[in-house]
Design a protein around this motif. Structure first.
Motif, PDB file in Angstrom:
ATOM      1  N   UNK A 257       0.823  -1.213   0.000  1.00 51.85           N
ATOM      2  CA  UNK A 257       0.000   0.000   0.000  1.00 51.85           C
ATOM      3  C   UNK A 257       0.858   1.264   0.000  1.00 51.85           C
ATOM      4  N   UNK A 258       0.372   2.294  -0.705  1.00 54.40           N
ATOM      5  CA  UNK A 258       1.061   3.584  -0.739  1.00 54.40           C
ATOM      6  C   UNK A 258       0.693   4.421   0.477  1.00 54.40           C
ATOM      7  N   UNK A 259       1.705   5.010   1.104  1.00 49.18           N
ATOM      8  CA  UNK A 259       1.538   5.960   2.205  1.00 49.18           C
ATOM      9  C   UNK A 259       2.057   7.313   1.734  1.00 49.18           C
ATOM     10  N   UNK A 260       1.320   8.365   2.031  1.00 49.14           N
ATOM     11  CA  UNK A 260       1.779   9.705   1.638  1.00 49.14           C
ATOM     12  C   UNK A 260       3.164   9.974   2.247  1.00 49.14           C
ATOM     13  N   UNK A 261       4.093  10.319   1.381  1.00 48.01           N
ATOM     14  CA  UNK A 261       5.429  10.685   1.842  1.00 48.01           C
ATOM     15  C   UNK A 261       6.344   9.523   2.150  1.00 48.01           C
ATOM     16  N   UNK A 262       5.794   8.306   2.278  1.00 48.76           N
ATOM     17  CA  UNK A 262       6.604   7.144   2.625  1.00 48.76           C
ATOM     18  C   UNK A 262       6.722   6.155   1.472  1.00 48.76           C
ATOM     19  N   UNK A 297       6.637  21.812  -2.479  1.00 46.40           N
ATOM     20  CA  UNK A 297       7.179  22.574  -1.343  1.00 46.40           C
ATOM     21  C   UNK A 297       6.864  21.921  -0.010  1.00 46.40           C
ATOM     22  N   UNK A 298       5.868  21.038   0.011  1.00 43.08           N
ATOM     23  CA  UNK A 298       5.432  20.401   1.255  1.00 43.08           C
ATOM     24  C   UNK A 298       6.401  19.284   1.636  1.00 43.08           C
ATOM     25  N   UNK A 299       6.797  19.254   2.918  1.00 44.88           N
ATOM     26  CA  UNK A 299       7.737  18.235   3.384  1.00 44.88           C
ATOM     27  C   UNK A 299       7.079  17.276   4.368  1.00 44.88           C
ATOM     28  N   UNK A 300       5.770  17.058   4.182  1.00 47.85           N
ATOM     29  CA  UNK A 300       5.031  16.148   5.054  1.00 47.85           C
ATOM     30  C   UNK A 300       5.671  14.765   5.132  1.00 47.85           C
ATOM     31  N   UNK A 301       6.192  14.287   4.007  1.00 51.10           N
ATOM     32  CA  UNK A 301       6.797  12.962   3.999  1.00 51.10           C
ATOM     33  C   UNK A 301       7.929  12.833   4.992  1.00 51.10           C
ATOM     34  N   UNK A 302       8.784  13.850   5.051  1.00 51.50           N
ATOM     35  CA  UNK A 302       9.903  13.825   5.996  1.00 51.50           C
ATOM     36  C   UNK A 302       9.429  13.982   7.436  1.00 51.50           C
ATOM     37  N   UNK A 311       8.383  22.373  12.116  1.00 54.63           N
ATOM     38  CA  UNK A 311       8.899  23.735  12.039  1.00 54.63           C
ATOM     39  C   UNK A 311      10.121  23.856  11.132  1.00 54.63           C
ATOM     40  N   UNK A 312      10.697  22.710  10.711  1.00 58.51           N
ATOM     41  CA  UNK A 312      11.819  22.745   9.771  1.00 58.51           C
ATOM     42  C   UNK A 312      11.355  22.932   8.325  1.00 58.51           C
ATOM     43  N   UNK A 313      10.070  22.730   8.078  1.00 61.93           N
ATOM     44  CA  UNK A 313       9.542  22.894   6.728  1.00 61.93           C
ATOM     45  C   UNK A 313       9.396  24.385   6.432  1.00 61.93           C
ATOM     46  N   UNK A 314       9.909  24.872   5.308  1.00 62.80           N
ATOM     47  CA  UNK A 314       9.842  26.310   5.009  1.00 62.80           C
ATOM     48  C   UNK A 314       8.420  26.826   4.839  1.00 62.80           C
ATOM     49  N   UNK A 315       7.459  25.926   4.578  1.00 62.27           N
ATOM     50  CA  UNK A 315       6.057  26.358   4.439  1.00 62.27           C
ATOM     51  C   UNK A 315       5.364  26.546   5.785  1.00 62.27           C
ATOM     52  N   UNK A 316       5.910  25.921   6.836  1.00 63.30           N
ATOM     53  CA  UNK A 316       5.212  25.852   8.127  1.00 63.30           C
ATOM     54  C   UNK A 316       4.934  27.243   8.700  1.00 63.30           C
TER      55      UNK A 316
END
Length: 347
Positions: A257-262, A297-302, A311-316
């Motif tokens: 199964x696919x997981x968002x970001x993983x 630009x979203x770093x949800x996966x990480x 807070x490390x994501x530049x979009x946050x």
């Protein structure tokens, strides 16, 4: 043990860096709300993991749901926190603005009842969740069979946790296992993981239960060997809920199964068996294969892997906030980005 004693065990830990991942999104929010992060010494790092079902639902699933609403004229029944999750082009909220029928429900059974009461509509329930909520989707299919209705189906994105634990093991020293998942599944899988070198503690959700789980993690980790402890015995039994598991075994099969970001996690998904294809929206409507594309630009996966803090994501907190979410982790009430935004990193 009293909270003061548990806090002392945690605060006085000065051993090697201890990385504890609270897998469950509810744990993440409660740990923030209760101020538990403030008592952690520098030698303990709490990592927020992929235990939010909305957060790990892939972009392609949202695209499929939008397609069902707009191109197939289905009534899409969903929990409210999925409505604003971004798809490739739009969210379900966007589909509703374009005339799609998006109906908020509080359980899969509500969707089945809606289908029964509205035979002129083709009703699809968005079945998203882990082992805790998956049996209810199976129950809804059972109800549809009993009621003899043919206008109800599921679009599934149901997942199971053990394969994710194995995937992320190199980033974690101890897992805080979600108590509600183990209440259904029992402890056998977690004991098997301990035999494979993966440590974890089942935790409840009160201050005392969370402090107990963290204190146990600290004490057991210093013994130098993998461990499993059920620190939530008032709810979690060794066998879990055989009835709920039997319901899942009857209707569902396991798949990669696919997981968002993983990405694809082997043997981590649950979907309807072929004999229940009439209730599987993908098969019923012959949906084409969809390749979803999230905002780059979203770093949800990480974030979901514990590689970075929200807070490390530049979009946050800038382009991405609860009113204008860029990623799923900011939308969901269980999302790590939502918790960091609501409570602040240092609380």
């Amino acid at each position: 043990m009293k909270n003061e004693q548990l806090k002392a065990i945690i605060e006085n830990y000065n051993g090697p860096k201890l990385r504890i991942m609270e897998v469950c999104g509810t744990h993440t929010h409660e740990i923030f709300r209760l101020g538990i992060r403030k008592i952690l010494p520098p030698s303990i790092e709490l990592i927020s993991g992929p235990g939010c079902p909305v957060c790990v639902t892939p972009v392609s699933f949202i695209d499929e749901a939008v397609m069902l609403a707009l191109e197939y004229s289905c009534t899409v029944c969903t929990f409210g926190d999925l409505v604003r999750v971004p798809g490739t082009k739009m969210s379900l909220a966007g589909a509703r603005a374009e005339g799609g029928k998006i109906h908020i429900v509080y359980s899969p059974m509500d969707a089945e009842i809606h289908a029964k009461e509205h035979p002129e509509e083709q009703v699809v329930f968005l079945s998203v969740g882990f082992e805790t909520t998956t049996p209810a989707s199976c129950l809804a299919v059972s109800m549809a069979e009993e009621d003899g209705i043919d206008n109800f189906s599921l679009l599934t994105a149901n997942k199971t946790m053990p394969s994710a634990y194995e995937m992320l093991k190199d980033f974690v020293d101890v897992y805080l296992y979600p108590g509600h998942v183990n209440a259904v599944m029992g402890n056998a899988e977690c004991r098997k993981l301990a035999e494979q070198g993966i440590s974890g503690v089942v935790s409840g959700f009160t201050a005392n239960e969370l402090l107990s789980a963290l204190a146990v993690s600290v004490v057991k980790s210093q013994q130098g060997k993998p461990f499993f402890v059920n620190a939530y015995p008032r709810v979690v039994t060794e066998e879990g809920s055989p009835a709920a598991r039997a319901m899942m075994d009857k209707y569902l099969e396991t798949y990669d199964c696919e997981w968002r970001g993983l990405g694809i996690i082997p043997a981590s998904g649950k979907r309807l068996k072929d004999e229940y294809a009439a209730y599987d929206a993908r098969k019923k409507y012959s949906l084409p294969k969809v390749e979803g594309h999230g905002n780059p630009a979203c770093r949800c996966g990480e974030v979901l892997q514990g590689k970075i803090k929200p807070s490390d994501c530049p979009c946050f907190g800038k382009a991405c906030n609860p009113m204008h979410p860029v990623g799923a982790c900011m939308v969901s009430n269980e999302g790590a980005c939502s918790a960091y935004y609501q409570y602040g990193e240092e609380l």
